[in-house]
Design a protein around this motif. Structure first.
Motif, mmCIF file in Angstrom:
data_model
loop_
_atom_site.group_PDB
_atom_site.id
_atom_site.type_symbol
_atom_site.label_atom_id
_atom_site.label_comp_id
_atom_site.label_asym_id
_atom_site.label_seq_id
_atom_site.Cartn_x
_atom_site.Cartn_y
_atom_site.Cartn_z
ATOM 1 N N VAL A 2 -53.188 10.201 -18.816
ATOM 2 C CA VAL A 2 -52.587 9.055 -18.142
ATOM 3 C C VAL A 2 -53.484 7.838 -18.336
ATOM 4 O O VAL A 2 -54.693 7.914 -18.173
ATOM 5 C CB VAL A 2 -52.415 9.347 -16.631
ATOM 6 C CG1 VAL A 2 -51.885 8.136 -15.910
ATOM 7 C CG2 VAL A 2 -51.513 10.552 -16.435
ATOM 8 N N THR A 4 -54.018 3.571 -17.507
ATOM 9 C CA THR A 4 -53.611 2.459 -16.649
ATOM 10 C C THR A 4 -53.126 1.322 -17.534
ATOM 11 O O THR A 4 -53.402 1.285 -18.736
ATOM 12 C CB THR A 4 -54.787 1.942 -15.793
ATOM 13 O OG1 THR A 4 -55.761 1.359 -16.663
ATOM 14 C CG2 THR A 4 -55.403 3.057 -14.964
ATOM 15 N N HIS A 35 -42.987 -0.186 -16.728
ATOM 16 C CA HIS A 35 -41.759 0.015 -15.937
ATOM 17 C C HIS A 35 -41.436 1.503 -15.762
ATOM 18 O O HIS A 35 -40.423 1.858 -15.171
ATOM 19 C CB HIS A 35 -40.584 -0.703 -16.620
ATOM 20 C CG HIS A 35 -39.357 -0.744 -15.790
ATOM 21 N ND1 HIS A 35 -38.322 0.157 -15.970
ATOM 22 C CD2 HIS A 35 -38.982 -1.541 -14.770
ATOM 23 C CE1 HIS A 35 -37.361 -0.110 -15.103
ATOM 24 N NE2 HIS A 35 -37.747 -1.130 -14.356
ATOM 25 N N ALA A 36 -42.302 2.379 -16.216
ATOM 26 C CA ALA A 36 -42.028 3.820 -16.167
ATOM 27 C C ALA A 36 -41.783 4.328 -14.750
ATOM 28 O O ALA A 36 -41.024 5.278 -14.552
ATOM 29 C CB ALA A 36 -43.172 4.596 -16.807
ATOM 30 N N ASP A 37 -42.379 3.675 -13.758
ATOM 31 C CA ASP A 37 -42.163 4.080 -12.376
ATOM 32 C C ASP A 37 -40.913 3.441 -11.767
ATOM 33 O O ASP A 37 -40.607 3.626 -10.597
ATOM 34 C CB ASP A 37 -43.383 3.770 -11.515
ATOM 35 C CG ASP A 37 -43.695 2.281 -11.428
ATOM 36 O OD1 ASP A 37 -43.005 1.471 -12.082
ATOM 37 O OD2 ASP A 37 -44.647 1.924 -10.704
ATOM 38 N N GLY A 38 -40.191 2.673 -12.588
ATOM 39 C CA GLY A 38 -38.958 2.047 -12.135
ATOM 40 C C GLY A 38 -39.135 0.681 -11.499
ATOM 41 O O GLY A 38 -38.161 0.064 -11.085
ATOM 42 N N VAL A 39 -40.381 0.213 -11.430
ATOM 43 C CA VAL A 39 -40.667 -1.064 -10.785
ATOM 44 C C VAL A 39 -41.692 -1.841 -11.596
ATOM 45 O O VAL A 39 -42.666 -1.282 -12.070
ATOM 46 C CB VAL A 39 -41.240 -0.845 -9.362
ATOM 47 C CG1 VAL A 39 -41.609 -2.160 -8.704
ATOM 48 C CG2 VAL A 39 -40.277 -0.061 -8.507
ATOM 49 N N ASN A 41 -43.912 -4.910 -10.632
ATOM 50 C CA ASN A 41 -44.254 -5.847 -9.572
ATOM 51 C C ASN A 41 -44.758 -7.164 -10.166
ATOM 52 O O ASN A 41 -44.943 -7.281 -11.378
ATOM 53 C CB ASN A 41 -45.247 -5.226 -8.580
ATOM 54 C CG ASN A 41 -46.585 -4.906 -9.217
ATOM 55 O OD1 ASN A 41 -47.103 -5.655 -10.034
ATOM 56 N ND2 ASN A 41 -47.149 -3.768 -8.841
ATOM 57 N N GLU A 44 -47.953 -6.983 -12.313
ATOM 58 C CA GLU A 44 -47.720 -6.428 -13.645
ATOM 59 C C GLU A 44 -47.030 -7.453 -14.548
ATOM 60 O O GLU A 44 -47.394 -7.600 -15.717
ATOM 61 C CB GLU A 44 -46.884 -5.155 -13.554
ATOM 62 C CG GLU A 44 -47.613 -4.000 -12.908
ATOM 63 C CD GLU A 44 -46.714 -2.823 -12.592
ATOM 64 O OE1 GLU A 44 -47.192 -1.678 -12.761
ATOM 65 O OE2 GLU A 44 -45.566 -3.029 -12.164
#
Length: 78
Positions: A2, A4, A35-39, A41, A44
Protein backbone atom coordinates in the motif's frame (compact mmCIF):
# COMPACT_ATOMS: atom_id res chain seq x y z
CA UNK A 1 1.86 -3.19 -0.88
CA UNK A 2 0.00 0.00 0.00
CA UNK A 3 1.30 3.44 -0.99
CA UNK A 4 0.20 6.83 0.23
CA UNK A 5 -0.68 9.59 -2.21
CA UNK A 6 2.53 11.33 -1.12
CA UNK A 7 4.67 8.32 -2.04
CA UNK A 8 2.98 8.11 -5.42
CA UNK A 9 3.53 11.81 -6.08
CA UNK A 10 7.19 11.45 -5.16
CA UNK A 11 7.51 8.56 -7.58
CA UNK A 12 5.86 10.58 -10.33
CA UNK A 13 8.04 13.60 -9.73
CA UNK A 14 11.00 11.41 -10.63
CA UNK A 15 9.20 9.99 -13.68
CA UNK A 16 7.72 13.15 -15.15
CA UNK A 17 9.26 15.84 -17.33
CA UNK A 18 7.58 18.36 -19.62
CA UNK A 19 3.84 18.18 -20.12
CA UNK A 20 3.32 15.33 -22.51
CA UNK A 21 0.68 12.70 -23.00
CA UNK A 22 2.57 10.36 -20.69
CA UNK A 23 2.51 13.00 -17.92
CA UNK A 24 -1.23 13.39 -18.23
CA UNK A 25 -1.65 9.61 -18.21
CA UNK A 26 0.35 9.41 -14.97
CA UNK A 27 -1.77 12.11 -13.36
CA UNK A 28 -4.95 10.35 -14.48
CA UNK A 29 -3.67 7.21 -12.79
CA UNK A 30 -3.00 9.18 -9.61
CA UNK A 31 -6.53 10.56 -9.69
CA UNK A 32 -7.88 7.03 -10.00
CA UNK A 33 -5.75 5.79 -7.09
CA UNK A 34 -6.67 8.78 -4.92
CA UNK A 35 -10.35 8.07 -5.62
CA UNK A 36 -10.04 4.35 -4.79
CA UNK A 37 -11.85 4.89 -1.49
CA UNK A 38 -14.72 6.57 -3.35
CA UNK A 39 -13.89 10.06 -2.10
CA UNK A 40 -11.55 12.82 -3.21
CA UNK A 41 -11.36 15.35 -0.41
CA UNK A 42 -10.27 18.96 -0.88
CA UNK A 43 -6.74 18.23 0.34
CA UNK A 44 -6.31 15.45 -2.24
CA UNK A 45 -7.74 17.65 -5.00
CA UNK A 46 -5.37 20.47 -4.12
CA UNK A 47 -2.41 18.08 -4.01
CA UNK A 48 -3.27 16.76 -7.48
CA UNK A 49 -3.71 20.30 -8.85
CA UNK A 50 -0.38 21.36 -7.35
CA UNK A 51 1.40 18.40 -8.94
CA UNK A 52 -0.24 19.13 -12.30
CA UNK A 53 0.89 22.75 -12.04
CA UNK A 54 4.48 21.55 -11.52
CA UNK A 55 4.26 20.07 -15.01
CA UNK A 56 2.36 22.92 -16.68
CA UNK A 57 -0.85 20.94 -16.92
CA UNK A 58 -3.71 23.44 -16.61
CA UNK A 59 -5.65 23.34 -13.34
CA UNK A 60 -8.95 23.32 -15.21
CA UNK A 61 -7.92 20.17 -17.08
CA UNK A 62 -7.15 18.35 -13.83
CA UNK A 63 -10.38 19.55 -12.20
CA UNK A 64 -12.30 18.27 -15.22
CA UNK A 65 -10.61 14.88 -14.89
CA UNK A 66 -11.40 14.81 -11.17
CA UNK A 67 -15.05 15.60 -11.90
CA UNK A 68 -15.13 12.69 -14.36
CA UNK A 69 -12.99 10.24 -12.41
CA UNK A 70 -15.45 7.37 -12.94
CA UNK A 71 -14.82 7.59 -16.70
CA UNK A 72 -11.04 7.27 -16.36
CA UNK A 73 -9.27 3.98 -17.01
CA UNK A 74 -6.00 3.02 -15.37
CA UNK A 75 -3.20 2.78 -17.94
CA UNK A 76 0.12 1.14 -17.26
CA UNK A 77 3.11 3.41 -17.88
CA UNK A 78 5.50 2.51 -20.67
Amino acid sequence: MVYTIFELLNFLSIQMGNYEEEDLKNLKNLIIVAHADGVLNEFEKQLLCDKAEDYDIPRQEILSLIDNVKLLKFELPK
